[in-house]
Design a protein around this motif. Structure first.
Motif, PDB file in Angstrom:
ATOM      1  N   ARG A  93       0.673  -1.258   0.173  1.00  0.00           N
ATOM      2  CA  ARG A  93       0.056  -0.078  -0.040  1.00  0.00           C
ATOM      3  C   ARG A  93       0.705   1.302   0.162  1.00  0.00           C
ATOM      4  O   ARG A  93       0.564   2.145  -0.613  1.00  0.00           O
ATOM      5  CB  ARG A  93      -0.988  -0.134   1.349  1.00  0.00           C
ATOM      6  N   ASP A  96       2.320   1.783  -3.680  1.00  0.00           N
ATOM      7  CA  ASP A  96       1.209   2.148  -4.928  1.00  0.00           C
ATOM      8  C   ASP A  96      -0.246   1.996  -4.301  1.00  0.00           C
ATOM      9  O   ASP A  96      -1.099   1.026  -4.328  1.00  0.00           O
ATOM     10  CB  ASP A  96       1.296   1.001  -6.034  1.00  0.00           C
ATOM     11  N   PRO A  97      -0.741   2.972  -3.502  1.00  0.00           N
ATOM     12  CA  PRO A  97      -2.003   3.034  -2.766  1.00  0.00           C
ATOM     13  C   PRO A  97      -3.146   2.985  -3.593  1.00  0.00           C
ATOM     14  O   PRO A  97      -4.013   2.578  -3.093  1.00  0.00           O
ATOM     15  CB  PRO A  97      -1.995   4.615  -2.162  1.00  0.00           C
ATOM     16  N   ASP A  98      -2.932   3.411  -4.993  1.00  0.00           N
ATOM     17  CA  ASP A  98      -3.984   3.268  -5.804  1.00  0.00           C
ATOM     18  C   ASP A  98      -4.475   1.804  -6.147  1.00  0.00           C
ATOM     19  O   ASP A  98      -5.434   1.303  -6.625  1.00  0.00           O
ATOM     20  CB  ASP A  98      -3.925   4.072  -7.082  1.00  0.00           C
ATOM     21  N   ARG A  99      -3.294   1.069  -6.287  1.00  0.00           N
ATOM     22  CA  ARG A  99      -3.287  -0.370  -6.799  1.00  0.00           C
ATOM     23  C   ARG A  99      -3.651  -1.193  -5.494  1.00  0.00           C
ATOM     24  O   ARG A  99      -4.595  -2.280  -5.710  1.00  0.00           O
ATOM     25  CB  ARG A  99      -1.778  -0.836  -7.399  1.00  0.00           C
ATOM     26  N   TYR A 100      -3.116  -1.006  -4.338  1.00  0.00           N
ATOM     27  CA  TYR A 100      -3.507  -1.667  -3.264  1.00  0.00           C
ATOM     28  C   TYR A 100      -4.280  -0.891  -2.157  1.00  0.00           C
ATOM     29  O   TYR A 100      -3.630  -0.296  -1.430  1.00  0.00           O
ATOM     30  CB  TYR A 100      -2.175  -2.426  -2.625  1.00  0.00           C
ATOM     31  N   TYR A 101      -5.480  -0.818  -2.515  1.00  0.00           N
ATOM     32  CA  TYR A 101      -6.369   0.116  -1.701  1.00  0.00           C
ATOM     33  C   TYR A 101      -7.326  -0.407  -0.704  1.00  0.00           C
ATOM     34  O   TYR A 101      -7.660   0.084   0.152  1.00  0.00           O
ATOM     35  CB  TYR A 101      -6.891   0.875  -2.788  1.00  0.00           C
ATOM     36  N   ASP A 102      -7.401  -1.816  -0.805  1.00  0.00           N
ATOM     37  CA  ASP A 102      -8.458  -2.632  -0.038  1.00  0.00           C
ATOM     38  C   ASP A 102      -8.030  -3.959   0.394  1.00  0.00           C
ATOM     39  O   ASP A 102      -7.568  -4.780  -0.576  1.00  0.00           O
ATOM     40  CB  ASP A 102      -9.851  -2.761  -0.714  1.00  0.00           C
ATOM     41  N   ASN A 671      -6.866  -0.970 -12.197  1.00  0.00           N
ATOM     42  CA  ASN A 671      -5.992   0.119 -11.309  1.00  0.00           C
ATOM     43  C   ASN A 671      -5.113   0.869 -12.132  1.00  0.00           C
ATOM     44  O   ASN A 671      -4.226   1.553 -11.356  1.00  0.00           O
ATOM     45  CB  ASN A 671      -5.196  -1.173 -10.547  1.00  0.00           C
TER      46      ASN A 671
END
Length: 707
Positions: A93, A96-102, A671
């Motif tokens: 996260r 890459d917070p947009d890729r690993y967001y949840d 993503n």
């Protein structure tokens, strides 16, 4: 303290090494760090960053804030899942917070890796038997990409198979942010052997309830006299006496234990020993490590607290004593990993002293018989621990044989199952993506070619001599550099008042962290290069040449022209236009003789001339020299045009390939952000624009007269 109030210390240097605790404990410094524009944030031992969906640690939040400010983030860890899947997700996260967001989405995605791996294996099987590309592959690609792949297959089946695997790894694997070196991919690692030493000692009873953690560290039962009453100490003294020709690393949990034990060995038994713990300064730790690594008069034993299981490598020894055992399986792997590293040439012997029927014996059996964590690396240790933590704690508490036997059997079965699942799923994809052999082989060849150890040694010898830096041999392929009052340059990075020890041997550097490894990219070597290039010496010269093809009195001018392209660092324009020097050799007729008189050949023919004669010739031929210089510059500019044409072609090809990749990826992976695609287009325009502004400038000139 050395900085004035309000002054930002992070702006004082290009490279800043900073303990994370310094930022966490000093909010003002944290704000100053955030006020800087960082090109790269590197976090070592990143598994210590704790995060949960409802709360994150202060250290994690500090790194998260810095990661938002930095253009690039690199997280380093040998145990990426030490805190479980949740901790692993937390680190991804940051990248890459947009890729690993949840987190739930990430967990579900992790389950799909086995199907992707099976598809990769289908492609590899097709490659092995030269069969058509498997039809189900089309569902993982865009229609136009599948059509393109089929077209490539008709012309070059080998290339089509490789492109298909690359596409699967890139679009559906973890390769965009995660790379891992595995022993299976790297190879060359030693075997590991474990030996236990059963000690017949019963710990004293106490009225107070003793925590499990304390019972795993028997010295806590003897707060005042443990060194004389703890049977492990007596065993250790005997072991060191019986193996006095061998070095050993000892790791225990607490700094106090390490300090007291080392002092006892040294004072009471005269054993050459060193200590290494978190309470020491970095300089003191360096000295302790150097004492342990010294080829003559080295310490026989280095006693480390838990900090010894991180950050320092001691692969020049092959014995390790685990004075106690940590409950965390990944921490156990880190301890052994201090010796089990690239550069270790011997099998590793792990020594574990244990009290019979103790908590440590129970823990050892679970590690050894259940996880096999001593003799092989254990990537699934944390996951297995999480599964059986309750049962393990019960066995440690009651030390009953039947429940322990059942737990060991269940642990072994679950561990084998996890290893199979990970090998068939994400781990297999990771391994393939982290080391693509067809690319790796080419890179290795280029690295070996660039290293050119002998050429580097000759350069360092000549450069230090010319700049007035003192050098003396230390051992084969190793030198000591020291500054002198006669230095003709400013300070060189790495060479301080105490000097520096450096080796040209990669093999030696891998086992000796106290030595710098000199390569052409090392800051000290680059400092020497800059000092030579920027210095006045060597920028002009006069020589004579005797060559039958040239009439006596003929003037030639040899010129070196630097290709000057100033572009923002993030464009990495050197990928397309590497550092170039254009060499020309012109005569008065304007002909470029560089090909006919290559540098090595010309240098062997040239002779020096008396200073007074050279000055007289240069003074009388001033107008001719200007003409030669104009002609040399003209040829250099013509050569630059060819260089730039090739560079622009490489930019267009490379950027179009990357743009095509991202556009295809965006169709099947939501993503991928539109900003990434726009950035590729903008970078292409900028790269071409900066290349078009490239110029040449004269770097060195030599006038040559035939005699």
């Amino acid at each position: 303290d050395a900085f004035a109030e309000g002054e930002n210390p992070f702006l004082a240097s290009q490279l800043v090494l900073c303990p994370l605790s310094f930022l966490v404990e000093n909010p003002e410094r944290d704000e100053q760090a955030l006020a800087c524009d960082w090109d790269m944030l590197v976090v070592d031992e990143a598994h210590h960053l704790e995060w949960a969906e409802d709360k994150a640690s202060e250290e994690y939040e500090c790194v998260e804030r810095l990661a938002e400010r930095a253009q690039g983030v690199l997280l380093l860890t040998a145990t990426p899942e030490q805190l479980g899947v949740e901790g692993h997700f937390a680190r991804l996260r940051l990248l890459d917070p947009d890729r690993y967001y949840d987190l739930p989405t990430f967990v579900n995605e992790d389950k799909d890796y086995q199907a992707i791996n099976e598809m990769v294996q289908c492609v590899l099987d097709a490659k092995a038997y030269f069969e058509p590309l498997p039809d189900p592959l089309a569902s993982y690609l865009t229609p136009r990409e599948w059509q393109s792949l089929e077209a490539v297959f008709l012309e070059d089946a080998e290339a089509a198979y490789d492109k298909a695997v690359d596409a699967l790894l890139d679009r559906h694997g973890t390769g965009r942010v995660l790379f891992r070196n595995t022993r299976a991919a790297v190879r060359g690692f030693p075997k590991r052997h474990v030996t236990t030493y059963e000690l017949a000692q019963v710990l004293p009873e106490t009225e107070e309830k003793v925590s499990l953690l304390d019972r795993l560290r028997p010295e806590n039962f003897y707060p005042d006299s443990w060194l004389k009453e703890d049977a492990r100490v007596e065993w250790l003294v005997r072991w060191l006496a019986d193996h006095n020709s061998q070095q050993v690393l000892l790791i225990c949990a607490n700094a106090d234990t390490a300090i007291e034990l080392e002092q006892y060995l040294r004072v009471s038994y005269g054993i050459n020993s060193g200590v290494f713990h978190e309470g020491m300064s970095l300089v003191a730790r360096d000295r302790a490590a150097a004492y342990f690594a010294d080829e003559e008069g080295a310490a026989q034993i280095l006693v480390c607290s838990e900090i010894g299981s991180e950050g320092r490598n001691f692969q020049f020894v092959n014995n390790i004593i685990l004075f106690d055992l940590p409950i965390n399986p990944d921490l156990l792997e880190q301890r052994i990993g201090r010796l089990d590293r690239i550069g270790q040439l011997m099998d590793i012997d792990i020594h574990v002293p244990l009290f019979k029927h103790s908590e440590q014996e129970v823990l050892f059996r679970w590690y050894h018989e259940g996880l096999n964590a001593f003799e092989v690396t254990c990537a699934i240790g944390r996951a297995v621990f999480d599964e059986f933590e309750t049962e393990l704690m019960a066995c440690l508490e009651h030390k009953q044989s039947e429940p322990l036997a059942a737990l060991i059997n269940d642990t072994h079965a679950h561990a084998e199952q996890l290893r199979d699942v990970m090998q068939q799923g994400r781990d297999q994809l990771l391994e393939m993506n982290s080391c693509r052999l067809h690319e790796a082989s080419s890179i290795i060849d280029r690295v070996l070619d660039v290293e050119n150890r002998r050429g580097l040694e000759r350069f360092v010898d000549k450069a230090t001599s010319q700049l007035g830096i003192d050098t003396e041999p230390h051992s084969p392929n190793t030198i000591i550099l020291k500054p002198t009052e006669q230095m003709t340059c400013g300070a060189i990075d790495g060479i301080d008042e105490d000097g520096m020890t450096a080796t040209f041997s990669r093999e030696l550097a891998l086992s000796r962290e106290d030595m710098a490894y000199f390569s052409w990219e090392h800051p000290t070597v680059k400092g020497l290069l800059d000092a030579i290039i920027q210095g006045e010496q060597g920028s002009t010269g006069f020589s004579t040449l005797k060559l039958s093809a040239l009439k006596e009195g003929t003037l030639l001018l040899e010129g070196l022209f630097a290709v000057d392209c100033i572009a923002p660092p993030h464009l990495q324009i050197e990928r397309y236009l590497p550092s170039n020097v254009i060499r020309v050799v012109v005569n008065l007729q304007g002909k470029n003789l560089a090909a006919a008189l290559p540098a090595d050949k010309l240098n062997s023919l040239l002779k020096s001339a008396p200073m007074e004669s050279a000055r007289a010739i240069i003074k009388n031929a001033h107008a001719l020299i200007e003409k030669l210089m104009d002609q040399a510059t003209h040829h250099a500019q013509e050569s630059l045009v060819s260089l730039l044409d090739d560079a622009v072609k490489r930019v267009v090809e490379s950027q179009e390939t990357e743009l095509f990749r991202l556009q295809n990826l965006a169709e099947i992976n939501s993503n991928i952000r539109a900003s990434e695609i726009d950035a590729i287009k903008a970078d292409t325009i900028d790269l071409v624009s900066y290349l078009e502004q490239t110029s040449v400038k004269s770097d060195a000139v030599r006038l040559i007269m035939s005699v």
